[in-house]
Scaffold this motif. Structure first.
Motif, PDB file in Angstrom:
ATOM      1  N   THR A 279       0.830  -1.202   0.000  1.00 41.37           N
ATOM      2  CA  THR A 279       0.000   0.000   0.000  1.00 41.37           C
ATOM      3  C   THR A 279       0.863   1.250   0.000  1.00 41.37           C
ATOM      4  O   THR A 279       0.584   2.210  -0.724  1.00 41.37           O
ATOM      5  N   LYS A 280       1.929   1.239   0.771  1.00 35.81           N
ATOM      6  CA  LYS A 280       2.812   2.413   0.816  1.00 35.81           C
ATOM      7  C   LYS A 280       3.442   2.680  -0.548  1.00 35.81           C
ATOM      8  O   LYS A 280       3.465   3.808  -1.020  1.00 35.81           O
ATOM      9  N   PHE A 281       3.979   1.635  -1.178  1.00 39.45           N
ATOM     10  CA  PHE A 281       4.752   1.845  -2.395  1.00 39.45           C
ATOM     11  C   PHE A 281       3.958   1.680  -3.689  1.00 39.45           C
ATOM     12  O   PHE A 281       4.372   2.179  -4.735  1.00 39.45           O
ATOM     13  N   LEU A 282       2.805   0.988  -3.641  1.00 38.97           N
ATOM     14  CA  LEU A 282       2.014   0.759  -4.852  1.00 38.97           C
ATOM     15  C   LEU A 282       0.664   1.483  -4.822  1.00 38.97           C
ATOM     16  O   LEU A 282      -0.064   1.463  -5.800  1.00 38.97           O
ATOM     17  N   GLY A 283       0.320   2.050  -3.680  1.00 44.26           N
ATOM     18  CA  GLY A 283      -0.957   2.756  -3.555  1.00 44.26           C
ATOM     19  C   GLY A 283      -2.072   1.901  -2.991  1.00 44.26           C
ATOM     20  O   GLY A 283      -2.955   2.410  -2.323  1.00 44.26           O
TER      21      GLY A 283
ATOM     22  N   TYR B 202      10.901   1.806 -11.881  1.00 46.66           N
ATOM     23  CA  TYR B 202       9.538   1.312 -12.061  1.00 46.66           C
ATOM     24  C   TYR B 202       8.503   1.990 -11.157  1.00 46.66           C
ATOM     25  O   TYR B 202       7.310   1.817 -11.363  1.00 46.66           O
ATOM     26  N   SER B 203       8.946   2.795 -10.208  1.00 41.38           N
ATOM     27  CA  SER B 203       7.978   3.431  -9.301  1.00 41.38           C
ATOM     28  C   SER B 203       7.494   4.775  -9.789  1.00 41.38           C
ATOM     29  O   SER B 203       6.584   5.358  -9.198  1.00 41.38           O
ATOM     30  N   ARG B 204       8.026   5.266 -10.868  1.00 41.98           N
ATOM     31  CA  ARG B 204       7.659   6.609 -11.357  1.00 41.98           C
ATOM     32  C   ARG B 204       6.167   6.753 -11.637  1.00 41.98           C
ATOM     33  O   ARG B 204       5.586   7.794 -11.359  1.00 41.98           O
ATOM     34  N   ASP B 205       5.553   5.724 -12.205  1.00 37.89           N
ATOM     35  CA  ASP B 205       4.141   5.823 -12.598  1.00 37.89           C
ATOM     36  C   ASP B 205       3.235   4.950 -11.749  1.00 37.89           C
ATOM     37  O   ASP B 205       2.115   4.662 -12.143  1.00 37.89           O
ATOM     38  N   VAL B 206       3.701   4.535 -10.581  1.00 39.93           N
ATOM     39  CA  VAL B 206       2.928   3.620  -9.726  1.00 39.93           C
ATOM     40  C   VAL B 206       2.690   4.283  -8.377  1.00 39.93           C
ATOM     41  O   VAL B 206       3.547   4.987  -7.862  1.00 39.93           O
ATOM     42  N   GLY B 207       1.538   3.962  -7.770  1.00 40.63           N
ATOM     43  CA  GLY B 207       1.268   4.426  -6.399  1.00 40.63           C
ATOM     44  C   GLY B 207       0.862   5.794  -6.338  1.00 40.63           C
ATOM     45  O   GLY B 207       0.444   6.701  -6.257  1.00 40.63           O
TER      46      GLY B 207
END
Length: 181
Positions: free
Chosen positions: A109-113, A176-181
């Protein structure tokens, strides 16, 4: 006795009641780069971090979403706070499993939303199990009881300095986290 652990970045985190603000990607990358797969019962050091990196690269190689790539990178992140227990023993520890699932849900939830869906969990588990096949062959000289899975990456279980593993973990997370969460 305190009810928290002190992490690499000097945060205090209670793994039973985790505050998402205390969950730091640098702590995860650092700790997983130093934890050995298979409880250390392997022919050479192979870190949980290296395993997670391979899972993430395999997800990318299969053309899965950035969210699944990150989920694969993070799928063992709870181990940096509560260690791991070998599968046969873990299956008898329902409270441990519950706590681990909760902590991993907080991390996702913290890193992916949001937490993973059932289908996302299935995709991550499939990749994790496919890479376990290679762990058994390369790290234990075993012959798994299933066919060799088709992979989109070359799996090499070679020792790397933990600093390199830690940095690669962080680089993949950043990419890979730029467009996630």
């Amino acid at each position: 006795m305190s009810s928290y652990i002190t992490t690499y970045t000097r945060k205090h985190l209670d793994p039973v009641h985790p505050d998402p603000e205390g969950i730091i990607i640098e702590d995860i990358a650092h700790a997983l780069s130093l934890l050995c797969r298979g409880n250390g019962h392997v022919t050479t050091f192979w870190s949980v971090g290296q395993h997670c990196i391979c899972c993430a690269k395999e997800a990318a190689g299969r053309g899965l979403s950035n969210r699944i790539v990150l989920a694969c990178l993070l799928h063992d992140a709870s181990e940096c706070y509560m260690s791991d227990v070998p599968r046969p023993f873990k299956q008898t520890m329902q409270e441990y499993i519950r706590q681990e699932e909760y902590l991993l849900s907080v991390i996702y939830t913290k890193f992916l939303g949001t937490d993973l869906t059932v289908e996302e969990q299935r995709q991550v588990k499939e990749i994790d199990d496919d890479l376990l096949w290679y762990d058994l062959v390369n790290l234990l000289d075993m012959t798994p009881d299933r066919e060799k899975p088709e992979m989109h990456i070359k799996v090499e279980c070679k020792v790397q300095p933990f600093e390199e593993v830690e940095q690669e973990y962080l680089d993949i997370f950043e990419k890979y986290s730029r467009d996630v969460g």
